[in-house]
Design a protein around this motif. Structure first.
Motif, PDB file in Angstrom:
ATOM      1  N   LEU A   1      -1.038  -0.772  -7.899  1.00  0.00           N
ATOM      2  CA  LEU A   1      -1.882  -1.601  -8.760  1.00  0.00           C
ATOM      3  C   LEU A   1      -1.174  -2.868  -9.228  1.00  0.00           C
ATOM      4  O   LEU A   1      -1.819  -3.810  -9.687  1.00  0.00           O
ATOM      5  CB  LEU A   1      -2.404  -0.782  -9.945  1.00  0.00           C
ATOM      6  N   PHE A   2       0.139  -2.905  -9.084  1.00  0.00           N
ATOM      7  CA  PHE A   2       0.838  -4.146  -9.430  1.00  0.00           C
ATOM      8  C   PHE A   2       0.454  -5.268  -8.464  1.00  0.00           C
ATOM      9  O   PHE A   2       0.686  -6.433  -8.750  1.00  0.00           O
ATOM     10  CB  PHE A   2       2.357  -3.956  -9.424  1.00  0.00           C
ATOM     11  N   ALA A   3      -0.092  -4.884  -7.312  1.00  0.00           N
ATOM     12  CA  ALA A   3      -0.485  -5.901  -6.332  1.00  0.00           C
ATOM     13  C   ALA A   3      -1.992  -6.155  -6.386  1.00  0.00           C
ATOM     14  O   ALA A   3      -2.570  -6.707  -5.459  1.00  0.00           O
ATOM     15  CB  ALA A   3      -0.072  -5.466  -4.934  1.00  0.00           C
TER      16      ALA A   3
ATOM     17  N   ALA B   1       0.914  -1.156   0.000  1.00  0.00           N
ATOM     18  CA  ALA B   1       0.000   0.000   0.000  1.00  0.00           C
ATOM     19  C   ALA B   1       0.945   1.195   0.000  1.00  0.00           C
ATOM     20  O   ALA B   1       1.245   1.767   1.034  1.00  0.00           O
ATOM     21  CB  ALA B   1      -0.899  -0.002   1.222  1.00  0.00           C
ATOM     22  N   THR B   2       1.463   1.510  -1.178  1.00  0.00           N
ATOM     23  CA  THR B   2       2.660   2.348  -1.266  1.00  0.00           C
ATOM     24  C   THR B   2       2.479   3.657  -2.011  1.00  0.00           C
ATOM     25  O   THR B   2       3.432   4.390  -2.196  1.00  0.00           O
ATOM     26  CB  THR B   2       3.750   1.580  -2.035  1.00  0.00           C
ATOM     27  N   LYS B   3       1.274   3.923  -2.474  1.00  0.00           N
ATOM     28  CA  LYS B   3       1.124   5.084  -3.350  1.00  0.00           C
ATOM     29  C   LYS B   3       0.634   6.302  -2.577  1.00  0.00           C
ATOM     30  O   LYS B   3       0.029   6.187  -1.514  1.00  0.00           O
ATOM     31  CB  LYS B   3       0.123   4.785  -4.470  1.00  0.00           C
ATOM     32  N   THR B   4       0.893   7.442  -3.157  1.00  0.00           N
ATOM     33  CA  THR B   4       0.272   8.678  -2.708  1.00  0.00           C
ATOM     34  C   THR B   4      -0.454   9.240  -3.923  1.00  0.00           C
ATOM     35  O   THR B   4       0.041   9.147  -5.049  1.00  0.00           O
ATOM     36  CB  THR B   4       1.336   9.683  -2.229  1.00  0.00           C
TER      37      THR B   4
ATOM     38  N   GLN C   1      17.790  -3.329  -8.742  1.00  0.00           N
ATOM     39  CA  GLN C   1      16.384  -3.015  -8.544  1.00  0.00           C
ATOM     40  C   GLN C   1      16.236  -2.312  -7.202  1.00  0.00           C
ATOM     41  O   GLN C   1      16.994  -2.609  -6.275  1.00  0.00           O
ATOM     42  CB  GLN C   1      15.516  -4.275  -8.488  1.00  0.00           C
ATOM     43  N   ILE C   2      15.267  -1.421  -7.117  1.00  0.00           N
ATOM     44  CA  ILE C   2      14.937  -0.848  -5.820  1.00  0.00           C
ATOM     45  C   ILE C   2      13.420  -0.924  -5.616  1.00  0.00           C
ATOM     46  O   ILE C   2      12.680  -1.290  -6.528  1.00  0.00           O
ATOM     47  CB  ILE C   2      15.451   0.593  -5.640  1.00  0.00           C
ATOM     48  N   ALA C   3      13.008  -0.569  -4.397  1.00  0.00           N
ATOM     49  CA  ALA C   3      11.599  -0.760  -4.039  1.00  0.00           C
ATOM     50  C   ALA C   3      11.018   0.497  -3.422  1.00  0.00           C
ATOM     51  O   ALA C   3      11.736   1.328  -2.878  1.00  0.00           O
ATOM     52  CB  ALA C   3      11.484  -1.903  -3.037  1.00  0.00           C
ATOM     53  N   CYS C   4       9.717   0.604  -3.478  1.00  0.00           N
ATOM     54  CA  CYS C   4       9.026   1.577  -2.655  1.00  0.00           C
ATOM     55  C   CYS C   4       9.102   1.047  -1.215  1.00  0.00           C
ATOM     56  O   CYS C   4       9.260  -0.156  -1.002  1.00  0.00           O
ATOM     57  CB  CYS C   4       7.559   1.683  -3.076  1.00  0.00           C
TER      58      CYS C   4
ATOM     59  N   ASN D   1       8.200  -0.538   2.178  1.00  0.00           N
ATOM     60  CA  ASN D   1       7.211  -1.557   2.535  1.00  0.00           C
ATOM     61  C   ASN D   1       6.706  -2.362   1.345  1.00  0.00           C
ATOM     62  O   ASN D   1       5.568  -2.818   1.339  1.00  0.00           O
ATOM     63  CB  ASN D   1       6.015  -0.932   3.288  1.00  0.00           C
ATOM     64  N   CYS D   2       7.538  -2.529   0.336  1.00  0.00           N
ATOM     65  CA  CYS D   2       7.169  -3.384  -0.784  1.00  0.00           C
ATOM     66  C   CYS D   2       8.257  -4.408  -1.027  1.00  0.00           C
ATOM     67  O   CYS D   2       9.357  -4.065  -1.441  1.00  0.00           O
ATOM     68  CB  CYS D   2       6.957  -2.590  -2.061  1.00  0.00           C
ATOM     69  N   PRO D   3       7.967  -5.677  -0.772  1.00  0.00           N
ATOM     70  CA  PRO D   3       8.984  -6.700  -0.985  1.00  0.00           C
ATOM     71  C   PRO D   3       9.231  -7.011  -2.462  1.00  0.00           C
ATOM     72  O   PRO D   3      10.140  -7.776  -2.774  1.00  0.00           O
ATOM     73  CB  PRO D   3       8.411  -7.922  -0.265  1.00  0.00           C
ATOM     74  N   VAL D   4       8.413  -6.433  -3.346  1.00  0.00           N
ATOM     75  CA  VAL D   4       8.569  -6.759  -4.767  1.00  0.00           C
ATOM     76  C   VAL D   4       9.790  -6.053  -5.356  1.00  0.00           C
ATOM     77  O   VAL D   4      10.708  -6.686  -5.874  1.00  0.00           O
ATOM     78  CB  VAL D   4       7.305  -6.391  -5.563  1.00  0.00           C
ATOM     79  N   GLY D   5       9.802  -4.727  -5.256  1.00  0.00           N
ATOM     80  CA  GLY D   5      10.954  -4.002  -5.779  1.00  0.00           C
ATOM     81  C   GLY D   5      11.023  -4.058  -7.290  1.00  0.00           C
ATOM     82  O   GLY D   5      11.877  -4.709  -7.871  1.00  0.00           O
ATOM     83  N   CYS D   6      10.102  -3.350  -7.945  1.00  0.00           N
ATOM     84  CA  CYS D   6      10.040  -3.437  -9.409  1.00  0.00           C
ATOM     85  C   CYS D   6      10.833  -2.341 -10.089  1.00  0.00           C
ATOM     86  O   CYS D   6      10.910  -2.300 -11.301  1.00  0.00           O
ATOM     87  CB  CYS D   6       8.589  -3.346  -9.862  1.00  0.00           C
ATOM     88  N   ILE D   7      11.386  -1.401  -9.306  1.00  0.00           N
ATOM     89  CA  ILE D   7      12.014  -0.238  -9.944  1.00  0.00           C
ATOM     90  C   ILE D   7      13.384  -0.643 -10.469  1.00  0.00           C
ATOM     91  O   ILE D   7      14.253  -1.056  -9.705  1.00  0.00           O
ATOM     92  CB  ILE D   7      12.136   0.938  -8.960  1.00  0.00           C
ATOM     93  N   HIS D   8      13.563  -0.534 -11.758  1.00  0.00           N
ATOM     94  CA  HIS D   8      14.812  -0.972 -12.380  1.00  0.00           C
ATOM     95  C   HIS D   8      15.686   0.227 -12.718  1.00  0.00           C
ATOM     96  O   HIS D   8      15.230   1.165 -13.371  1.00  0.00           O
ATOM     97  CB  HIS D   8      14.504  -1.771 -13.650  1.00  0.00           C
TER      98      HIS D   8
HETATM   99  S1  SF4 Z   1       5.556  -3.175  -7.169  1.00  0.00           S
HETATM  100 FE1  SF4 Z   1       7.013  -1.542  -7.755  1.00  0.00          FE
HETATM  101  S2  SF4 Z   1       5.811   0.364  -7.897  1.00  0.00           S
HETATM  102 FE2  SF4 Z   1       4.585  -1.175  -6.779  1.00  0.00          FE
HETATM  103  S3  SF4 Z   1       5.036  -0.753  -4.674  1.00  0.00           S
HETATM  104 FE3  SF4 Z   1       6.457  -2.344  -5.311  1.00  0.00          FE
HETATM  105  S4  SF4 Z   1       8.310  -1.261  -5.980  1.00  0.00           S
HETATM  106 FE4  SF4 Z   1       6.667   0.257  -5.847  1.00  0.00          FE
END
Ligand code: SF4
Ligand code: SF4
Ligand code: SF4
Lengths: 588, 138
Positions: free
Chosen positions: A494-496, A70-73, A281-284, A286-293
């Motif tokens: 929204l990726f989640a 739940a990472t967006k503003t 890769q980095i992450a927002c 509290n996001c274990p996904v880390g999609c930022i390339h």
């Molecule tokens: S999936 Fe990517 S954009 Fe979404 S919260 Fe995680 S790091 Fe951020």
């Protein structure tokens, strides 16, 4: 956290106040719901988006800071690009800093008499002179403020680059590393207020209502995210995983939407970028996904004996916008262009669409070397694009100033509307899958691919998982968009979306003391839909004049050529449904 | 042989803070990064580099040596045990830790002491942290 505190900042008087509004948050939850209602109540109809009265609203929701992803503003404003609803979402650490400060929403209005940056520490606001950083790139500004502006916890730094200072209508606001309020021109609104940056931090920690429940849900989301193959893909290749599959189904915009097949897609693919250019890769938070390339660009200087390197974030949309759609065929050239865009602080999608319009306009003789100051625009000519971007950055002449205002503005002034690929004046996202993608861009409240993801309907139809049915397609788009209003009120990435099912959302809300039923969420999302559309219509969005850019009817989309008659019918079907939604809300 | 925390793959860190959330959640039952006994520090800019500071369970802890009241005592397997009632909130332990690993709770004005439990490592999706076996004299 109480989840109802709003901070209002007035840049004209350098004053701020914090107050609670439990009723507003009780009804609209947070994020897009709350921000929409706030903007609606401000009645922005007769306000110039770049005037002091024009508001900037930032909002988070009741799950931010508590549950993973739940990472967006949500940023809400009057868009200087379209003149109506301005809404853009960004990740990073911003939501966390707001949560730590105990602020669910921040409203900034007024205009500072001189350049400033704001430092928010919990409920305190400092206003600092920003003459010395005015003119600095979006990246340098972060570096400078990181060492200059202290906080009371983890800080989030949001700022504009020179594009925002120039009030470029496609200027963005950069958020921390590699995230942006990219769309609809928020950067220009910052610039118009002489606001260079906002640094936010907080020292608060908020009690957990019911630890056992919270812990269970946290773990469910966390491990689902870590283990799910879909989320893994976001981590591994990131959004550029889409390049090759879209190319394969003839849906990757190439040379200003002339075709859906890019001959050099392989080079710009997620696979090649990861293998040869990915730094990390980095992450927002509290996001274990880390999609930022972050890609790395290594460049020689001084007789090729010395090297310098840069890290540049890349994603699918930037690859389309500054890559395939301009026929840029090497990752090096792409990363170089993205680096300039990142530093200047333009929204990359609108920038790409505007350059692709300009290139086609040049080819067709609508503009010439007189406008471009001698530059010859050709698809694929990276070096010229580099010069064009710097000319735009420096506002070299009237034409380059105009390019700063996006594709709709330029097409209106110079011509070539039929090939200015924007929807509701917002530059197109990167999909030529078919009519549902385009219909979503046209009718979605933000004209974003993330509004209703019509491309995924197109893809299903292409794959034969669903059959064609114009009326059902319209209904599915509306249904998807309305569910997303709920996710966006909770500001979940929204990726989640596959993890945050309706059941999980209800359970998570329940765990923080918000007890809702499915039906109530449906009613709320309808209401949000109606309010957003009312704002749009009040501010000049005309339901009777909705069109796809003419060029798209000649293009072979992933689903083949579009039938104009059917599309027209779908648009009118969609608009009557929107009218119905507005009427229902008024009856309430 | 004893088991203590190590940063084993610093460069694999994405800065997601899952580790800090896990630590605060476990010991304070609160969703925050602020009560974690370790820190992920950010460096500015697109460079996206992180530095992870976690108690490495020293056999001869500087923090305990610096504590004037023996509120920190040496733990058998390395690191320290915190005796809250003896703490006089002087901050000397934090200053003494060369790694900057010892964290501070500014509200309670007390150190946040690592228990060498490995929970943060369990929640790290990128294999950055680990509870590793070291020789007794290490
Ligand atoms: S999936 Fe990517 S954009 Fe979404 S919260 Fe995680 S790091 Fe951020
Ligand atoms: S090892 Fe345990 S106590 Fe130490 S930082 Fe990690 S989670 Fe916290
Ligand atoms: S959980 Fe791992 S990847 Fe995430 S911030 Fe902590 S050490 Fe870095």
């Amino acid at each position: 956290m109480t989840n109802n505190k709003i901070m209002r900042i007035d840049l004209s008087s350098f004053k701020s106040e914090v107050y609670e509004d439990p009723k507003l948050f009780g009804k609209y939850l947070g994020g897009t719901g709350v921000a929409t209602k706030l903007l609606y109540d401000m009645n922005i109809k007769n306000i110039d988006p770049l005037s002091p009265e024009s508001p900037i609203i930032l909002a988070i929701g009741p799950l931010n800071g508590i549950y993973p992803i739940a990472t967006k503003t949500i940023a809400m404003f009057k868009s200087p690009l379209t003149g109506n609803l301005g809404e853009s979402h960004a990740g990073g650490r911003l939501f966390m800093s707001m949560y730590d400060a105990g602020l669910s929403a921040i409203v900034i209005a007024g205009k500072s008499p001189y350049p400033v940056f704001i430092v928010i520490k919990d409920e305190e606001v400092e206003f600092h002179r920003a003459y010395s950083i005015w003119g600095q790139s979006a990246l340098a500004t972060e570096r400078i403020l990181h060492s200059r502006a202290e906080g009371v916890g983890k800080r989030s730094i949001i700022r504009i680059g020179p594009a925002g200072e120039h009030k470029s209508l496609m200027a963005n606001v950069s958020v921390d590393t590699g995230r942006h309020f990219g769309r609809l021109g928020l950067g220009a609104v910052f610039g118009s207020k002489n606001l260079k940056a906002v640094v936010i931090s907080g020292s608060k920690r908020h009690k957990t209502e019911n630890f056992a429940k919270f812990n269970k849900i946290y773990n469910k989301i966390f491990w689902d995210a870590v283990k799910s193959p879909a989320m893994k893909k976001y981590h591994n290749l990131g959004t550029p995983q889409n390049v090759l599959p879209l190319n394969k189904i003839n849906s990757l915009p190439t040379r200003n939407f002339s075709q859906g097949f890019f001959e050099n897609a392989e080079a710009l693919s997620g696979e090649n970028m990861s293998e040869n250019y990915l730094a990390q890769q980095i992450a927002c938070a509290n996001c274990p996904v880390g999609c930022i390339h972050l890609g790395v660009l290594r460049e020689p200087f001084e007789d090729n004996i010395h090297y310098k390197s840069f890290k540049i974030p890349y994603d699918y949309e930037p690859i389309y916008a500054m890559g395939t759609n301009l026929s840029i065929s090497t990752p090096e050239a792409l990363l170089k262009l993205l680096y300039i865009v990142e530093r200047a602080g333009w929204g990359v999608m609108e920038t790409g669409v505007t350059l692709s319009w300009a290139t086609e306009a040049f080819e067709r003789g609508i503009i010439g070397v007189k406008e471009t100051d001698g530059l010859v625009l050709n698809f694929g000519d990276f070096e010229t694009y580099e010069k064009v971007l710097y000319n735009m950055w420096n506002m070299k002449n009237e034409f380059y100033g105009d390019l700063n205002n996006g594709s709709a503005f330029c097409a209106e002034k110079y011509g070539g509307k039929e090939f200015a690929i924007n929807f509701g004046k917002n530059g197109s996202p990167g999909y030529i899958t078919g009519r549902d993608a385009f219909l979503g861009f046209l009718m979605g409240v933000r004209h974003s691919h993330l509004d209703s993801a019509g491309y995924s309907l197109d893809e299903k139809i292409i794959k034969g998982e669903m059959s064609e049915d114009p009326s059902a397609e319209v209904d599915l788009l509306i249904k998807e968009e309305e569910w997303r209003f709920i996710l966006n009120s909770l500001t979940i990435c929204l990726f989640a979306r596959k993890i945050y099912t309706e059941d999980l959302v209800l359970e998570a809300l329940d765990s923080v003391g918000i007890h809702r039923k499915s039906e109530q969420l449906k009613n709320l999302s309808r209401r949000i839909h109606a309010l957003k559309y009312k704002i749009k219509i009040d501010n000049g969005f005309d339901l009777d004049k909705l069109e796809f850019p003419e060029k798209l009817y000649r293009v072979q989309t992933g689903r083949g050529k579009m039938d104009k008659g059917v599309v027209r019918k779908m648009i009118s079907d969609y608009t009557s449904k929107i009218r119905e939604i507005i009427r229902e809300a008024e009856d309430e | 042989m004893r088991k203590v925390m190590r940063v084993v793959n610093r460069a694999q860190c994405t800065g997601c803070y899952s580790c800090m959330y896990a630590c605060s959640r476990t010991y304070f039952h609160i969703a925050t990064t602020k009560l974690s006994a370790m820190r992920v520090k950010n460096y500015p800019g697109v460079e996206g580099a992180f530095s992870i500071r976690i108690c490495t369970g020293c056999a001869h802890p500087d923090c305990a040596a610096a504590c004037p009241t023996e509120a920190l005592t040496v733990r058998k397997d390395g690191g320290v045990i915190f005796h809250e009632e003896k703490c006089i909130h002087c901050y000397k332990c934090v200053e003494a830790c060369t790694l900057n690993a010892m964290q501070w709770d500014p509200i309670a004005r007390e150190p946040l002491v690592c228990h060498q439990c490995g929970i943060c490592a369990e929640y790290c999706p990128n294999g950055v942290l680990a509870l590793v076996e070291v020789e007794d004299d290490e």
